[in-house]
Design a protein around this motif. Structure first.
Motif, mmCIF file in Angstrom:
data_model
loop_
_atom_site.group_PDB
_atom_site.id
_atom_site.type_symbol
_atom_site.label_atom_id
_atom_site.label_comp_id
_atom_site.label_asym_id
_atom_site.label_seq_id
_atom_site.Cartn_x
_atom_site.Cartn_y
_atom_site.Cartn_z
ATOM 1 N N TYR A 196 -38.151 40.871 -43.231
ATOM 2 C CA TYR A 196 -36.799 40.319 -43.312
ATOM 3 C C TYR A 196 -36.593 39.044 -42.506
ATOM 4 O O TYR A 196 -35.532 38.424 -42.584
ATOM 5 N N THR A 211 -34.970 43.668 -47.341
ATOM 6 C CA THR A 211 -35.109 44.379 -48.609
ATOM 7 C C THR A 211 -34.598 45.802 -48.422
ATOM 8 O O THR A 211 -34.994 46.470 -47.459
ATOM 9 N N ASP A 231 -35.746 35.745 -41.132
ATOM 10 C CA ASP A 231 -35.166 34.528 -41.693
ATOM 11 C C ASP A 231 -34.745 34.652 -43.147
ATOM 12 O O ASP A 231 -34.474 33.649 -43.808
ATOM 13 N N LYS A 232 -34.652 35.884 -43.658
ATOM 14 C CA LYS A 232 -33.982 36.116 -44.942
ATOM 15 C C LYS A 232 -32.526 36.484 -44.654
ATOM 16 O O LYS A 232 -32.211 36.938 -43.553
#
Length: 282
Positions: free
Chosen positions: A24, A31, A26-27
């Motif tokens: 995850y 998910t 820097d997203k």
């Protein structure tokens, strides 16, 4: 005591290239987790290692909670310890969080961002740190006293730790997860403490937050059955006053609405046939 105010946030600390990042980082969001809340033996064995490391980091940072230290310096200590041991600090880059631990001072309930804030004599500081190692997370926090802390606050901290211990003792296979919150809230009510509702314990394993919710207040709607092999956190937040809160403009820092103090303790645990094994002991 003056209210806590936002300080200056230093540039993001680097993580050595060889350290594996969670998916995850820097997203906008992780998910979604679709697996079972029950972890297999291999995952639990890995979680023991990651959780012990997180606990060691928690204690090391806690030793440095003294008057005059900045919360950014506490972040540096935790960050370097985890990286030196090959772990990634799970909060760094999680939904945009800019630091490697949460440092929540006095009336900050949770998710305080380490910055230029100087810890003062009589303050309390919650250090919440998570290690990502070998594909799993270990998550823990504790509230530390800086210098000469007043009696009312000291008792709040002691009793919050006791509330966590009581919540852990309530874990038994076959019970509903709501028993944990019932036990914690009934204890906290004795002292007139507010029990934070909107921030909860959570499932944890290969995912930082699996979707399993562990409330710290009494709510029968949380009726997931506790099963052997489940891995989750219990992390009660108790306030001297109201459980209501405000959020700062940073989108992270949560403070009590009445600006009275808040304490928190957290362990990651696995459900055993007879109860719970705490994984986040140093």
């Amino acid at each position: 005591m003056s209210p806590v105010a936002p300080g200056t946030i230093s540039p993001r600390r680097a993580v050595p290239a060889h350290i594996v990042r969670p998916e995850y980082v820097d997203k906008p969001a992780p998910t979604p987790f679709t697996g079972s809340y029950v972890s297999d033996e291999e995952t639990i064995a890995k979680m023991r290692v990651a959780s012990r490391l997180a606990a060691q980091a928690r204690e090391l940072v806690g030793e440095h909670v003294v008057p005059g230290v900045t919360t950014d310096e506490l972040d540096r200590i935790g960050h370097e310890f985890l990286c030196d041991h090959g772990a990634y600090p799970s909060t760094l880059g999680y939904r945009g969080f800019p630091k490697s631990l949460c440092s929540s001072v006095n009336e900050v309930i949770c998710h305080g961002i380490p910055d230029s804030t100087v810890v003062e004599d009589g303050d309390i500081v919650n250090i919440d740190i998570t290690a990502y190692l070998d594909g799993v997370h270990g998550d823990t926090n504790a509230t530390f006293l800086a210098g000469d802390v007043d009696e009312e606050t000291r008792l709040l901290v002691e009793r919050t730790k006791e509330a966590l211990d009581r919540g852990i003792k309530a874990v038994k296979p076959g019970r509903k997860v709501s028993i944990i919150g019932r036990v914690i809230e009934s204890y906290a009510r004795r002292f007139g403490y507010g029990v934070v509702r909107d921030f909860t314990g959570h499932g944890i394993s290969t995912s930082f937050h699996s979707g399993l919710v562990i409330p710290h207040y009494d709510d029968p709607r949380f009726d997931d059955e506790i099963q052997v092999g489940m891995t989750f956190t219990i992390e009660p937040m108790l306030n001297l006053g109201t459980h209501d809160y405000d959020m700062w403009d940073d989108g992270w820092t949560v403070v009590t609405k009445d600006r009275r103090r808040s304490a928190q303790f957290e362990h990651t645990l696995v459900v055993t046939p007879t109860g719970a094994e705490v994984l986040t002991h140093p």
